[in-house]
Design an enzyme around this catalytic site. Structure first.
Site, PDB file in Angstrom:
ATOM      1  N   ASP A   1       8.203   8.208  17.053  1.00  0.00           N
ATOM      2  CA  ASP A   1       8.777   8.980  17.461  1.00  0.00           C
ATOM      3  C   ASP A   1       7.922   9.152  18.433  1.00  0.00           C
ATOM      4  O   ASP A   1       6.374   9.758  18.939  1.00  0.00           O
ATOM      5  CB  ASP A   1       8.592  10.209  16.350  1.00  0.00           C
ATOM      6  CG  ASP A   1       9.668  11.964  16.386  1.00  0.00           C
ATOM      7  OD1 ASP A   1       9.303  11.787  18.015  1.00  0.00           O
ATOM      8  OD2 ASP A   1       9.153  12.547  15.259  1.00  0.00           O
TER       9      ASP A   1
ATOM     10  N   GLU B   1      12.538   6.644  29.659  1.00  0.00           N
ATOM     11  CA  GLU B   1      13.510   7.454  30.279  1.00  0.00           C
ATOM     12  C   GLU B   1      14.519   7.659  29.972  1.00  0.00           C
ATOM     13  O   GLU B   1      15.043   7.251  29.112  1.00  0.00           O
ATOM     14  CB  GLU B   1      14.680   5.745  30.800  1.00  0.00           C
ATOM     15  CG  GLU B   1      13.343   4.929  31.703  1.00  0.00           C
ATOM     16  CD  GLU B   1      13.954   3.633  32.467  1.00  0.00           C
ATOM     17  OE1 GLU B   1      14.186   2.904  31.122  1.00  0.00           O
ATOM     18  OE2 GLU B   1      14.870   3.452  33.458  1.00  0.00           O
TER      19      GLU B   1
HETATM   20  C1  SAM Z   1      19.153   8.950  26.969  1.00  0.00           C
HETATM   21  S1  SAM Z   1      19.054   7.511  25.870  1.00  0.00           S
HETATM   22  C2  SAM Z   1      17.797   6.322  26.648  1.00  0.00           C
HETATM   23  C3  SAM Z   1      17.930   5.473  26.444  1.00  0.00           C
HETATM   24  C4  SAM Z   1      16.943   3.860  27.119  1.00  0.00           C
HETATM   25  N1  SAM Z   1      15.421   5.024  27.163  1.00  0.00           N
HETATM   26  C5  SAM Z   1      17.895   3.251  28.579  1.00  0.00           C
HETATM   27  O1  SAM Z   1      17.178   4.423  29.284  1.00  0.00           O
HETATM   28  O2  SAM Z   1      18.208   3.003  28.221  1.00  0.00           O
HETATM   29  C6  SAM Z   1      17.292   7.536  24.271  1.00  0.00           C
HETATM   30  C7  SAM Z   1      17.035   7.308  23.793  1.00  0.00           C
HETATM   31  O3  SAM Z   1      16.029   8.302  23.202  1.00  0.00           O
HETATM   32  C8  SAM Z   1      16.322   7.715  21.558  1.00  0.00           C
HETATM   33  N2  SAM Z   1      15.499   8.791  20.809  1.00  0.00           N
HETATM   34  C9  SAM Z   1      16.501  10.154  21.075  1.00  0.00           C
HETATM   35  N3  SAM Z   1      14.514  11.374  20.182  1.00  0.00           N
HETATM   36  C10 SAM Z   1      13.512  10.213  20.262  1.00  0.00           C
HETATM   37  C11 SAM Z   1      12.534  10.382  19.373  1.00  0.00           C
HETATM   38  N4  SAM Z   1      12.102  11.309  19.370  1.00  0.00           N
HETATM   39  N5  SAM Z   1      11.823   9.521  19.841  1.00  0.00           N
HETATM   40  C12 SAM Z   1      11.628   8.145  19.723  1.00  0.00           C
HETATM   41  N6  SAM Z   1      13.637   8.077  20.819  1.00  0.00           N
HETATM   42  C13 SAM Z   1      13.877   9.534  21.204  1.00  0.00           C
HETATM   43  C14 SAM Z   1      17.228   7.934  21.297  1.00  0.00           C
HETATM   44  O4  SAM Z   1      17.879   7.176  20.023  1.00  0.00           O
HETATM   45  C15 SAM Z   1      17.883   7.187  22.552  1.00  0.00           C
HETATM   46  O5  SAM Z   1      17.740   5.925  22.938  1.00  0.00           O
END
Ligand code: SAM
Length: 253
Positions: free
Chosen positions: A95, A112
């Site tokens: 997280d 990202e």
């Molecule tokens: C917009 S997507 C971007 C995915 C990747 N970084 C990309 O650019 O292809 C947002 C990502 O953040 C993750 N996410 C959301 N809340 C999060 C958290 N609290 N901790 C880690 N990851 C999280 C989601 O599961 C998702 O995979």
């Protein structure tokens, strides 16, 4: 799929690039990251693992690709396996607001399009904490390129991505700077991920067709996209991405 935000929905449908600046922003990020073989890199909110795999393949770095979503992690694991980089990419649950890594553990920290979904200041302070002094934090975020109409703001933040929050480039810079980053560099551009041109340029024609075919043959995805696209289109003229790169203050080691 019936309730998914656009990122999860398109990740489930097999889209590889799921952030506002698309492949172009990732290339800009890689251009600023000064990656070198052997470095430890965290890609938090890694989604389906596309950037983590690119970093491991092209720069021979050791990547920790972490996400909070089990669906994304499943796809990231499969993609890492298929790309043949299992020895350089570790896929883990984490997280962004409570990273399970020691202070200063990573040379580079990449996020990202992630902090916008959570408590932004808490997430940013975690990105900086796990980066070593002298290391780089690189993040892509949404920004309003021009003040949105109330309808556009509501369509995007109230309906399509409820809970997501972002403001202007200056607001992001203030947040990253007050978290302890220096030498900030910024790149900006339009939000093209959901336009036809951006979609094809990010995915290539082959994967674009595969994603669309899956969307058409799944009733739940079809309905969700039909509901989502008019709302996203309302916001697109006002939306852009911002890429921020900053160095954690302190000595290089
Ligand atoms: C917009 S997507 C971007 C995915 C990747 N970084 C990309 O650019 O292809 C947002 C990502 O953040 C993750 N996410 C959301 N809340 C999060 C958290 N609290 N901790 C880690 N990851 C999280 C989601 O599961 C998702 O995979």
């Amino acid at each position: 799929m019936a309730e998914a935000d656009p990122y999860l929905l398109f990740g489930l449908l097999g889209k590889q690039v799921i952030h506002p600046g698309g492949r172009k922003a990732t290339e800009e990020l890689l251009g600023l990251a000064a990656l070198a073989p052997g470095q430890q890199v965290l890609d938090i909110g890694c989604g389906v693992g596309t950037t983590a795999i690119a970093m491991a393949k092209r720069f021979m770095v050791a990547v920790t690709a972490a996400d909070v979503s089990a669906d994304m992690l499943d796809r990231a694991i499969a993609n890492v396996e298929a790309a043949g980089v299992r020895d350089r990419v570790s896929v883990e649950a984490a997280d962004i607001c409570a990273l399970p890594y020691a202070d200063g553990h990573f040379d580079r920290v990449v996020a990202e399009a992630v902090t916008m979904f959570v408590d932004r200041d808490r997430a940013i302070s975690e990105l900086v904490r796990v980066c070593r002094p002298g290391g780089l934090v690189l993040a892509t975020e949404f920004q309003w390129r021009q003040p949105p109409t109330p309808e556009a703001r509501h369509a995007f933040l109230g309906e399509v991505c409820p809970g997501m929050l972002f403001e202007t480039v200056d607001d992001w810079l203030a947040r990253y700077s007050s978290a302890g980053l220096v030498d900030l560099q910024v790149k900006t551009g339009p939000f093209e991920m959901m336009t036809a041109r951006g979609f094809i340029s990010d995915e290539g024609i082959g994967n674009a067709i595969r994603v669309m075919a899956r969307a058409i043959t799944s009733g739940a995805a079809r309905h969700r996209i039909a509901w989502m696209m008019p709302r996203i289109s309302r916001a697109v003229p006002f939306l852009g991405y911002v890429l921020i790169c900053g160095r954690r203050a302190g000595h290089d080691s």
